[in-house]
Design a protein around this motif. Structure first.
Motif, PDB file in Angstrom:
ATOM      1  N   LEU A  62       0.880  -1.128  -0.085  1.00 57.64           N
ATOM      2  CA  LEU A  62      -0.084   0.015  -0.030  1.00 57.64           C
ATOM      3  C   LEU A  62       0.762   1.216  -0.176  1.00 57.64           C
ATOM      4  CD1 LEU A  62      -2.810  -1.265   2.673  1.00 57.64           C
ATOM      5  CD2 LEU A  62      -3.036  -0.798   0.042  1.00 57.64           C
ATOM      6  N   VAL A  63       1.904   1.274   0.697  1.00 62.59           N
ATOM      7  CA  VAL A  63       2.579   2.579   0.806  1.00 62.59           C
ATOM      8  C   VAL A  63       3.248   3.103  -0.509  1.00 62.59           C
ATOM      9  CG1 VAL A  63       4.964   3.545   1.771  1.00 62.59           C
ATOM     10  CG2 VAL A  63       3.467   2.222   3.071  1.00 62.59           C
ATOM     11  N   PRO A  64       3.697   2.179  -1.341  1.00 62.96           N
ATOM     12  CA  PRO A  64       4.099   2.605  -2.583  1.00 62.96           C
ATOM     13  C   PRO A  64       3.115   3.229  -3.513  1.00 62.96           C
ATOM     14  CG  PRO A  64       5.205   0.347  -2.492  1.00 62.96           C
ATOM     15  CD  PRO A  64       4.147   0.808  -1.245  1.00 62.96           C
ATOM     16  N   VAL A  65       2.066   2.748  -3.268  1.00 61.97           N
ATOM     17  CA  VAL A  65       0.516   3.343  -3.975  1.00 61.97           C
ATOM     18  C   VAL A  65       0.285   4.815  -3.442  1.00 61.97           C
ATOM     19  CG1 VAL A  65      -1.893   2.880  -4.403  1.00 61.97           C
ATOM     20  CG2 VAL A  65      -0.365   1.058  -4.554  1.00 61.97           C
ATOM     21  N   LEU A  66       0.498   4.815  -2.165  1.00 64.20           N
ATOM     22  CA  LEU A  66       0.093   6.030  -1.805  1.00 64.20           C
ATOM     23  C   LEU A  66       1.210   7.197  -2.093  1.00 64.20           C
ATOM     24  CD1 LEU A  66      -1.226   8.198   0.464  1.00 64.20           C
ATOM     25  CD2 LEU A  66       0.022   7.061   2.105  1.00 64.20           C
ATOM     26  N   GLU A  67       2.488   6.784  -2.263  1.00 62.38           N
ATOM     27  CA  GLU A  67       3.604   7.501  -2.273  1.00 62.38           C
ATOM     28  C   GLU A  67       3.587   8.008  -3.856  1.00 62.38           C
ATOM     29  OE1 GLU A  67       6.800   6.133   0.882  1.00 62.38           O
ATOM     30  OE2 GLU A  67       6.825   5.042  -1.040  1.00 62.38           O
ATOM     31  N   ASN A  68       3.006   7.332  -4.687  1.00 63.75           N
ATOM     32  CA  ASN A  68       2.963   7.491  -6.135  1.00 63.75           C
ATOM     33  C   ASN A  68       2.157   8.727  -6.669  1.00 63.75           C
ATOM     34  OD1 ASN A  68       3.184   7.337  -8.998  1.00 63.75           O
ATOM     35  ND2 ASN A  68       2.363   5.329  -9.143  1.00 63.75           N
ATOM     36  N   ARG A  69       2.626   9.840  -6.686  1.00 62.23           N
ATOM     37  CA  ARG A  69       1.888  11.238  -7.108  1.00 62.23           C
ATOM     38  C   ARG A  69       1.423  11.107  -8.359  1.00 62.23           C
ATOM     39  NH1 ARG A  69       2.576  14.658  -2.796  1.00 62.23           N
ATOM     40  NH2 ARG A  69       4.400  14.239  -1.509  1.00 62.23           N
ATOM     41  N   ASP A  70       1.854  10.228  -9.071  1.00 63.67           N
ATOM     42  CA  ASP A  70       1.277  10.029 -10.622  1.00 63.67           C
ATOM     43  C   ASP A  70      -0.204   9.235 -10.606  1.00 63.67           C
ATOM     44  OD1 ASP A  70       3.113  11.698 -11.813  1.00 63.67           O
ATOM     45  OD2 ASP A  70       4.543  10.013 -12.089  1.00 63.67           O
ATOM     46  N   GLU A  71      -0.372   8.453  -9.418  1.00 64.92           N
ATOM     47  CA  GLU A  71      -1.689   7.654  -9.400  1.00 64.92           C
ATOM     48  C   GLU A  71      -2.930   8.426  -9.121  1.00 64.92           C
ATOM     49  OE1 GLU A  71      -3.640   5.338 -10.167  1.00 64.92           O
ATOM     50  OE2 GLU A  71      -1.840   3.677  -9.319  1.00 64.92           O
ATOM     51  N   HIS A  72      -3.637   7.913  -9.603  1.00 63.12           N
ATOM     52  CA  HIS A  72      -5.314   8.583  -9.236  1.00 63.12           C
ATOM     53  C   HIS A  72      -5.373   8.814  -8.112  1.00 63.12           C
ATOM     54  CE1 HIS A  72      -9.456   9.540  -9.620  1.00 63.12           C
ATOM     55  NE2 HIS A  72      -9.525   9.386 -10.947  1.00 63.12           N
ATOM     56  N   PRO A  73      -5.822  10.350  -7.540  1.00 62.92           N
ATOM     57  CA  PRO A  73      -6.240  10.544  -6.030  1.00 62.92           C
ATOM     58  C   PRO A  73      -6.876   9.365  -5.459  1.00 62.92           C
ATOM     59  CG  PRO A  73      -6.250  12.376  -7.462  1.00 62.92           C
ATOM     60  CD  PRO A  73      -6.085  11.340  -8.421  1.00 62.92           C
ATOM     61  N   MET A  74      -7.997   9.312  -6.156  1.00 63.77           N
ATOM     62  CA  MET A  74      -8.673   8.024  -5.491  1.00 63.77           C
ATOM     63  C   MET A  74      -8.264   6.668  -5.090  1.00 63.77           C
ATOM     64  SD  MET A  74     -12.621   6.499  -7.402  1.00 63.77           S
ATOM     65  CE  MET A  74     -11.730   5.095  -8.562  1.00 63.77           C
ATOM     66  N   VAL A  75      -7.405   6.294  -5.837  1.00 67.23           N
ATOM     67  CA  VAL A  75      -6.448   5.120  -5.589  1.00 67.23           C
ATOM     68  C   VAL A  75      -5.607   5.523  -4.289  1.00 67.23           C
ATOM     69  CG1 VAL A  75      -4.961   3.200  -6.394  1.00 67.23           C
ATOM     70  CG2 VAL A  75      -6.758   4.403  -7.975  1.00 67.23           C
ATOM     71  N   ARG A  76      -5.029   6.432  -4.567  1.00 67.11           N
ATOM     72  CA  ARG A  76      -4.060   6.857  -3.254  1.00 67.11           C
ATOM     73  C   ARG A  76      -4.668   6.992  -1.779  1.00 67.11           C
ATOM     74  NH1 ARG A  76      -1.217  11.939  -4.140  1.00 67.11           N
ATOM     75  NH2 ARG A  76       0.214  11.390  -2.645  1.00 67.11           N
ATOM     76  N   HIS A  77      -6.005   7.719  -2.091  1.00 67.25           N
ATOM     77  CA  HIS A  77      -6.887   7.941  -0.983  1.00 67.25           C
ATOM     78  C   HIS A  77      -6.867   6.562  -0.332  1.00 67.25           C
ATOM     79  CE1 HIS A  77     -11.068   7.293   0.694  1.00 67.25           C
ATOM     80  NE2 HIS A  77     -11.193   6.652  -0.835  1.00 67.25           N
ATOM     81  N   GLU A  78      -7.572   5.634  -0.990  1.00 69.49           N
ATOM     82  CA  GLU A  78      -8.033   4.206  -0.773  1.00 69.49           C
ATOM     83  C   GLU A  78      -6.797   3.705  -0.013  1.00 69.49           C
ATOM     84  OE1 GLU A  78     -10.914   2.249   0.778  1.00 69.49           O
ATOM     85  OE2 GLU A  78     -11.487   3.688  -1.132  1.00 69.49           O
ATOM     86  N   ALA A  79      -5.506   3.779  -0.621  1.00 67.25           N
ATOM     87  CA  ALA A  79      -4.346   3.177   0.199  1.00 67.25           C
ATOM     88  C   ALA A  79      -3.979   3.835   1.526  1.00 67.25           C
ATOM     89  CB  ALA A  79      -3.102   3.492  -0.875  1.00 67.25           C
ATOM     90  N   ALA A  80      -4.342   5.234   1.616  1.00 68.46           N
ATOM     91  CA  ALA A  80      -4.136   5.748   2.874  1.00 68.46           C
ATOM     92  C   ALA A  80      -5.379   5.253   3.795  1.00 68.46           C
ATOM     93  CB  ALA A  80      -4.345   7.125   2.893  1.00 68.46           C
ATOM     94  N   GLU A  81      -6.568   5.021   3.322  1.00 67.01           N
ATOM     95  CA  GLU A  81      -7.490   4.588   4.201  1.00 67.01           C
ATOM     96  C   GLU A  81      -7.332   3.241   4.790  1.00 67.01           C
ATOM     97  OE1 GLU A  81     -12.162   3.749   3.602  1.00 67.01           O
ATOM     98  OE2 GLU A  81     -11.702   5.810   3.626  1.00 67.01           O
ATOM     99  N   ALA A  82      -6.591   2.388   3.661  1.00 66.64           N
ATOM    100  CA  ALA A  82      -6.445   0.986   4.164  1.00 66.64           C
ATOM    101  C   ALA A  82      -5.184   0.702   5.094  1.00 66.64           C
ATOM    102  CB  ALA A  82      -5.738   0.185   2.719  1.00 66.64           C
ATOM    103  N   LEU A  83      -4.332   1.746   5.122  1.00 70.12           N
ATOM    104  CA  LEU A  83      -3.398   1.805   6.121  1.00 70.12           C
ATOM    105  C   LEU A  83      -3.858   2.087   7.495  1.00 70.12           C
ATOM    106  CD1 LEU A  83      -0.462   3.588   4.199  1.00 70.12           C
ATOM    107  CD2 LEU A  83      -0.325   1.283   5.034  1.00 70.12           C
ATOM    108  N   GLY A  84      -4.928   2.974   7.595  1.00 69.83           N
ATOM    109  CA  GLY A  84      -5.668   3.162   8.821  1.00 69.83           C
ATOM    110  C   GLY A  84      -6.555   1.981   9.187  1.00 69.83           C
ATOM    111  N   ALA A  85      -7.044   1.236   8.363  1.00 71.49           N
ATOM    112  CA  ALA A  85      -7.981   0.213   8.455  1.00 71.49           C
ATOM    113  C   ALA A  85      -7.120  -1.253   9.094  1.00 71.49           C
ATOM    114  CB  ALA A  85      -8.684  -0.305   7.441  1.00 71.49           C
ATOM    115  N   ILE A  86      -5.895  -1.214   8.603  1.00 70.79           N
ATOM    116  CA  ILE A  86      -5.006  -2.313   9.175  1.00 70.79           C
ATOM    117  C   ILE A  86      -4.512  -2.006  10.489  1.00 70.79           C
ATOM    118  CG2 ILE A  86      -2.658  -3.402   9.106  1.00 70.79           C
ATOM    119  CD1 ILE A  86      -2.825  -2.817   5.797  1.00 70.79           C
ATOM    120  N   GLY A  87      -4.415  -0.817  11.009  1.00 72.30           N
ATOM    121  CA  GLY A  87      -4.500  -0.431  12.325  1.00 72.30           C
ATOM    122  C   GLY A  87      -2.815  -0.506  12.924  1.00 72.30           C
ATOM    123  N   ASP A  88      -2.028  -0.578  12.177  1.00 71.22           N
ATOM    124  CA  ASP A  88      -0.606  -0.999  12.688  1.00 71.22           C
ATOM    125  C   ASP A  88       0.265   0.375  12.753  1.00 71.22           C
ATOM    126  OD1 ASP A  88       2.124  -1.477  12.831  1.00 71.22           O
ATOM    127  OD2 ASP A  88       2.071  -3.209  11.843  1.00 71.22           O
TER     128      ASP A  88
END
Length: 318
Positions: free
Chosen positions: A82-108
């Motif tokens: 997930l981290v590389p997806v969030l870090e990729n500023r060329d990626e669609h914001p919708m995808v990067r947002h979901e990667a960030a939300e997933a990091l929160g969901a995992i709870g680590d």
């Protein structure tokens, strides 16, 4: 590994990867979604690896869903995907947002530094998601956060509803939901409290939050997209008019309209299906694809299938 008493073999993993990653370049998106949710049910490191490899696909909708599923699996092993997806500023914001939300969901808590890095991201959706994810991780570290009872929904939510706190009425929750001066995490807590209530009064309050508002007026596409997602969970026909208006609103962000389309597919009333059919040629690709997926979901809702994630039924034996 078993899923509903079905043995998952190495060959079946390969078959699911072939479908999800569209190896033959001919697999319909709807079949790929079903393969993805079959892998979610398996939830092993091998399944996570397969999901991670699918991020090479060009479809923003699919990649958004990959990130969502990795968060729902709630395994720290997925953080490296997930981290590389969030870090990729060329990626669609919708995808990067979901990667960030997933990091929160995992709870680590190990995800906190990377989430903090993107609190000033160029994308407002990414910024807001990181803010909410960090608030969630902080809340979960408190005694109160560690004792939140499970809601009747199986999802890992970006914020918990209120429990035994001083916001007992629907009117009070609606007021907090719509108060743009409040932190998004608090408004999300009101949102999920209304979902947990589930009455038509709760749905009417949520529908007020789905109404399009200009960013200059405090409107948040992220906030509205979450309400549409919740309507998909509730599957209540009372939410259909608000979702149809949202899907038809050309001013609305694609990430919100896409979520409205998938929610309509889950509800699957005749009016919902008709609305999806009307947008199969929408100018925005993520909306077109979501309408296809929504129609596939509506077919499932009207069928006798036990699980939407039925890709394994074609590749497994008991």
């Amino acid at each position: 590994m078993t899923v509903d008493s079905i043995q998952i073999t190495a060959e079946q993993y390969d078959q699911l990867e072939t479908v999800l990653c569209n190896v033959n370049k001919k697999t319909p998106l709807t079949e790929r979604f079903r393969a993805l949710f079959s892998l979610k049910s398996v939830a092993t490191p091998q399944a996570i690896d397969i999901i991670g490899r699918a991020f090479a696909d060009p479809s923003a909708l699919l990649k958004h869903e990959l990130a969502y599923v990795l968060g729902q699996i709630k395994n720290s092993y997925a953080i490296s995907k997930l981290v590389p997806v969030l870090e990729n500023r060329d990626e669609h914001p919708m995808v990067r947002h979901e990667a960030a939300e997933a990091l929160g969901a995992i709870g680590d808590p190990s995800a906190i530094p990377v989430l903090q890095t993107f609190l000033k991201d160029d994308s407002i959706e990414v910024r807001e998601t990181c803010e909410i994810a960090l608030d969630k991780l902080r809340f979960e570290s408190t005694d109160q956060g560690q004792n939140v009872p499970h809601a009747r929904f199986s999802s890992v939510d970006p914020a918990p509803g209120f429990v035994d706190e001083a916001l007992p009425t629907v009117d009070e929750l609606r007021h907090l939901l719509l108060d743009t001066r409040k932190p998004l995490f608090e408004r999300y807590r009101a949102m999920f409290s209304l979902r947990n209530g589930g009455s038509e009064q709760c749905i009417a309050a949520l529908a007020d939050g789905l109404t399009y508002t200009e960013p200059s007026e405090g409107g948040s596409a992220l906030f509205r997209h979450e309400i549409a997602y919740i309507f998909g969970q509730l599957q209540h026909p009372a939410s259909v008019p608000a979702l149809i208006r949202c899907l038809a609103n050309a001013k609305e962000e694609g990430m919100v309209r896409h979520e409205a389309a998938e929610a309509l597919g889950s509800i699957a009333t005749p009016e919902a299906v008709k609305a999806l059919q009307c947008h199969l040629n929408d100018p925005e690709s993520v909306v077109r694809e979501s309408c296809l997926v929504g129609l596939d979901m509506s077919e499932y809702e009207q069928s006798h299938e036990l699980h939407y994630a039925n890709a394994l039924s074609k590749t497994t034996t008991s």
